[in-house]
Structures are given as structure tokens and as C-alpha cells.
Design an enzyme around this catalytic site. Structure first.
Site, PDB file in Angstrom:
ATOM      1  N   CYS A  68      -0.517   4.984  -5.647  1.00  0.00           N
ATOM      2  CA  CYS A  68       0.773   4.306  -5.833  1.00  0.00           C
ATOM      3  C   CYS A  68       1.905   5.142  -5.248  1.00  0.00           C
ATOM      4  O   CYS A  68       2.220   6.221  -5.759  1.00  0.00           O
ATOM      5  CB  CYS A  68       0.956   4.056  -7.328  1.00  0.00           C
ATOM      6  SG  CYS A  68       2.635   3.779  -7.884  1.00  0.00           S
ATOM      7  N   CYS A  71       4.878   5.974  -7.439  1.00  0.00           N
ATOM      8  CA  CYS A  71       4.479   6.954  -8.464  1.00  0.00           C
ATOM      9  C   CYS A  71       4.582   8.365  -7.899  1.00  0.00           C
ATOM     10  O   CYS A  71       5.088   9.275  -8.551  1.00  0.00           O
ATOM     11  CB  CYS A  71       3.041   6.715  -8.913  1.00  0.00           C
ATOM     12  SG  CYS A  71       2.748   5.141  -9.716  1.00  0.00           S
TER      13      CYS A  71
END
Ligand code: ZN
Length: 143
Positions: A68, A71
Site C-alpha cells: 500500500c 501506507c
């Protein structure tokens, strides 16, 4: 028994720390890890559940995964927020790729998602990456 309950984020042992010793670098009685370290620990589901249920110091979890992008972008911001919130809350990360059952357990629909726990309950949840300053103010308002 008196004192503040604090789950060791390294070994999962629940420790009791006298309230006046919280600021004095308390260490886990089992493994010696710092219990109030401003470092962001990586936790598994079992440790997260223990800490979220029992700890007397608020806990903020970042549900993330290596694939991600947002993230990964937020990781240094989260780290910085952990330093700024040192003594007020402990910040941890849970890798939802390594621990997919945790995402299900907490009903995580998208990542990054942060959840703040205090007094044994989830107090707030926030989806999407945020800069450190916003994380800090969100945590201060939430716990
Ligand atoms: Zn420990």
C-alpha cells in the site's frame, strides 16, 4: 494490585507499572523491552487485542500493508507522531498482509486505517494517510 497495566509490545506480557514510574523508562519484567518507548512497535493480533483491552495507556494502531503506497508514505509521519505523543499514547503498526485475521476482526475495509483505543474501548477510527501534525491532534482529541 495497583499500578497501570501495560502490555509489552515485544513479548505480549501484561506488566503493572506504578503510575509515578510511567515516565521513568519502565521495562518489561519478562523481556526487558521499554514499555513506554516512543518507537513504533510492530504487533500481531494477539498482542493488539491484549493491549487494546487491558492497557491503561491509550494505544493507537496503524493497520497497513507493504503493498500500500499511501501506507508507506505515512510510515515516517506515524513514527514522528509517536515521538510527539510519547508518554500520552503508544503507537503501533499491524501488518494486515502478515495478519489478515486482524483486518477481519477489526472490520478494516481500507488501509491505512488508524484506530485509537483507551480504557478498553475503541474511541476513534480514521482512514487515509495523514501528516504527523494531524495524527497528533487526532490522537489528542480521541483518547
Ligand atoms: Zn516483554
Amino acid at each position: 494490585m495497583s499500578g497501570k497495566k501495560l502490555t509489552c509490545l515485544e513479548c505480549g506480557q501484561v506488566n503493572r507499572v506504578p503510575a509515578d514510574k510511567l515516565g521513568a523508562g519502565p521495562k518489561c519484567g519478562t523481556c526487558g523491552a521499554g514499555l513506554m518507548s516512543p518507537k513504533v512497535a510492530e504487533v500481531d493480533l494477539a498482542t493488539l487485542q491484549k493491549a487494546a483491552r487491558h492497557d491503561d495507556v491509550p494505544l493507537v494502531v496503524d493497520f497497513w500493508a507493504p503493498w500500500c503506497g499511501p501506507c508507506r508514505q505515512m510510515a515516517p509521519q506515524f513514527k514522528q507522531a509517536a515521538q510527539e505523543l510519547s508518554g500520552l499514547a503508544r503507537l503501533v503498526k499491524l501488518n494486515t498482509e502478515d495478519h489478515p485475521q486482524a483486518g477481519m476482526k477489526y472490520g478494516i475495509r481500507g488501509i491505512p486505517t488508524m484506530a485509537a483505543f483507551a480504557g478498553g474501548r475503541e474511541k476513534a477510527r480514521q482512514s487515509g494517510a495523514m501528516p504527523a501534525a494531524n495524527i497528533v491532534s487526532w490522537v489528542r482529541q480521541s483518547v
